[in-house]
Write a protein that holds these residues in place. Structure first.
Motif, PDB file in Angstrom:
ATOM      1  N   GLN A 132      28.340  13.799   9.752  1.00 54.38           N
ATOM      2  CA  GLN A 132      28.497  15.193   9.347  1.00 54.38           C
ATOM      3  C   GLN A 132      29.922  15.667   9.570  1.00 54.38           C
TER       4      GLN A 132
ATOM      5  N   LYS B 247      24.645  10.539  13.285  1.00 53.99           N
ATOM      6  CA  LYS B 247      24.439  11.605  12.306  1.00 53.99           C
ATOM      7  C   LYS B 247      25.501  12.686  12.473  1.00 53.99           C
ATOM      8  N   THR B 248      25.790  13.034  13.732  1.00 53.35           N
ATOM      9  CA  THR B 248      26.810  14.044  14.006  1.00 53.35           C
ATOM     10  C   THR B 248      28.183  13.567  13.534  1.00 53.35           C
TER      11      THR B 248
ATOM     12  N   ARG C 215      21.204   7.495  17.202  1.00 53.25           N
ATOM     13  CA  ARG C 215      21.042   7.976  15.828  1.00 53.25           C
ATOM     14  C   ARG C 215      21.582   9.394  15.677  1.00 53.25           C
ATOM     15  N   THR C 216      21.334  10.221  16.680  1.00 58.56           N
ATOM     16  CA  THR C 216      21.833  11.602  16.644  1.00 58.56           C
ATOM     17  C   THR C 216      23.363  11.618  16.667  1.00 58.56           C
TER      18      THR C 216
END
Length: 207
Positions: free
Chosen positions: A163, A159-160, A155-156
């Motif tokens: 972004q 998300k990165t 998930r991280t």
């Protein structure tokens, strides 16, 4: 308890693991990873063996040598299969495993039969089995926590990535606006130059 093995026939090596019994197989089914490939002797009782692939690799990318290691390990951990020649081992992505409420402990089905592969095993190869057994480790992992950690990391990463995409889009929009503004300014300057002295009077007389 989960048994872990290392297939070192290629570099980097691959991790293979299996449960001690059918009850632990239930946890392995529940907490498997999308990168896992499940192996089982076809139409016979056997251990549930899993191969963990590197992220991004698919079932078609499994090296032949690693596939043979997994098939030999499954065969060796089948009460009937280990005594037989010319057996088949089925394998499929963990995501294709189906577990319903009416199934027995350790029993599974498949969501899509077309995603199930088959590898023939002519006979047991002691050299392969012995090599894998030398790498065997017994652990008591917290499978749920490991799965959650893996999912959180994914998930991280996503998300990165999102972004980064948005940042690139903003940069592109900024560059486009600057280019449009530059074109607009150049057009304005050109227009002003064309209208200078349009009355045709170039006299230097001042009155």
């Amino acid at each position: 308890m989960v048994f872990y093995f290392t297939s070192e026939v290629v570099s980097p090596p691959y991790t293979i693991y299996m449960g001690k019994d059918k009850y632990e197989n239930e946890d392995l089914i529940k907490y498997g990873w999308p990168e896992d490939i499940w192996f089982h002797v076809d139409k016979l009782s056997s251990a549930h063996v899993y191969l963990r692939l590197p992220k991004g690799q698919t079932i078609d990318g499994i090296p032949k040598e690693v596939l043979i290691d997994c098939a030999q390990l499954v065969k060796n951990n089948s009460i009937q299969g280990c005594k037989m020649n010319n057996i088949n081992v089925v394998y499929t992505p963990w995501t294709n495993l189906k577990k319903t409420g009416g199934m027995d402990v350790g029993q599974i089905g498949f969501h899509r039969q077309k995603e199930v592969r088959l590898v023939a095993v002519e006979k047991k190869i002691n050299e392969i089995v012995n090599r894998l057994e030398k790498t065997k480790e017994e652990r008591f992992p917290d499978l749920a926590a490991e799965k959650e950690s893996r999912d959180r990391e994914e998930r991280t990463e996503k998300k990165t990535q999102i972004q980064e995409i948005k940042r690139n889009e903003r940069e592109e929009m900024k560059k486009k606006k600057e280019l449009d503004d530059l074109k607009s300014y150049s057009s304005l300057m050109k227009s002003d130059k064309m209208t200078t002295n349009e009355d045709g009077n170039d006299s230097d007389d001042f009155m």
